[in-house]
Design a protein around this motif. Sequence first.
Motif, PDB file in Angstrom:
ATOM      1  N   LEU A 168      19.392  48.099  13.105  1.00 39.33           N
ATOM      2  CA  LEU A 168      18.238  48.821  13.757  1.00 39.33           C
ATOM      3  C   LEU A 168      16.402  48.276  13.137  1.00 39.33           C
TER       4      LEU A 168
ATOM      5  N   LEU B 120      14.054  46.528  14.815  1.00 35.89           N
ATOM      6  CA  LEU B 120      12.500  47.534  13.905  1.00 35.89           C
ATOM      7  C   LEU B 120      11.599  46.718  14.297  1.00 35.89           C
ATOM      8  N   CYS B 121      11.708  46.369  12.410  1.00 35.60           N
ATOM      9  CA  CYS B 121      11.028  45.360  11.802  1.00 35.60           C
ATOM     10  C   CYS B 121       9.959  44.338  12.678  1.00 35.60           C
TER      11      CYS B 121
ATOM     12  N   PHE C  79      10.437  43.696  16.082  1.00 32.91           N
ATOM     13  CA  PHE C  79       9.029  44.762  16.753  1.00 32.91           C
ATOM     14  C   PHE C  79       8.119  44.697  16.887  1.00 32.91           C
ATOM     15  N   ILE C  80       7.891  45.287  15.685  1.00 37.03           N
ATOM     16  CA  ILE C  80       6.903  46.096  15.011  1.00 37.03           C
ATOM     17  C   ILE C  80       5.563  44.866  14.658  1.00 37.03           C
TER      18      ILE C  80
ATOM     19  N   MET D 254      17.382  46.035  20.525  1.00 31.93           N
ATOM     20  CA  MET D 254      17.500  47.664  19.909  1.00 31.93           C
ATOM     21  C   MET D 254      18.630  47.795  20.785  1.00 31.93           C
TER      22      MET D 254
END
Length: 305
Positions: free
Chosen positions: A249, A253-254, A256-257, A271
């Motif tokens: 995750l 998440l990295c 996605f950001i 995710m």
Amino acid sequence: MDFNAHYKDRFDFVKHRKKFFGISIAITVLGIIVLLFAGMNYGVDFRAGTSLDISIGQATDKAKVDQVFTDSGLVPTIVTIGGNNNDHVSARYNNILADDEIKKVQKAFVTTYGDKVSQEVNTVSPDIARELGIKAMIAVGIASVAICIYVSIRFEWRFAIAAIISILHDAFIVISLFAIFRLEVNLPFLAAILTTIGYSINDKIIIFDRIRENLRFAKVKSNEDLADLIHHSTWQTMSRNINTVVTVLVAVLCLFIFGSQSIKLFALAKMIGLASGAYSSICIASPLWYLLRNKSLGSKRKATA
């Protein structure tokens, strides 16, 4: 088998299985309703048309972008603005744009935002879109069947049924949420579904393996014994499951950001799939196996009687 008393006071997932089943059924039913009446928000990969990914090199807003498209005379079906500084515009046309029309759009953006404007064009014909859709369904089907065969060989048919139902649950949860919130479905989305299936079966194998190991030394004579075995097996593998999911995750998440606009929806789908896979491994797969195994115990008790 004398299980560690340390787990007796912890949350019992088998005992509360009906609540988890109800949550999953509610999301699934809502997803089916949305799919029946609205369908998926297919991207250009699965629908004939043209998509434009335009980098303008400066912050903008929706009203200004809409005006640029109006000035070009080519208003797209869907426009989204993203990027770290709202400097990226994605536009989708349900028809295939000619080269001169694409140049007209680019010229309109250059006129408004300057020479730093660049664009990427993706065009899909109706035949290719249809072929991609068929191959996507075949890919998911083959992956599901292969996993079912693998689990049947390594464990037993009850584990296989519980695994395949919960895996399809994970895939459909992602599909349902994308349908409900009208998020775009494209080839990266399909990749996210397939990787979700892979990570999901990994979580389930960890718990199933511990259940099978404990089952060898346990004297299961009643449904209470079986529920107790699953409860302890689940908590014995909980830290490993959490560590595995959290590690992946963080990486997603990295993406996605910090990832580009084209990869954000893939990261979001991943995710959701990871969260659903962790949830179903603990709250759906093991309780499903409990129900199947419990029926077998009931049959044995009747035969003995």
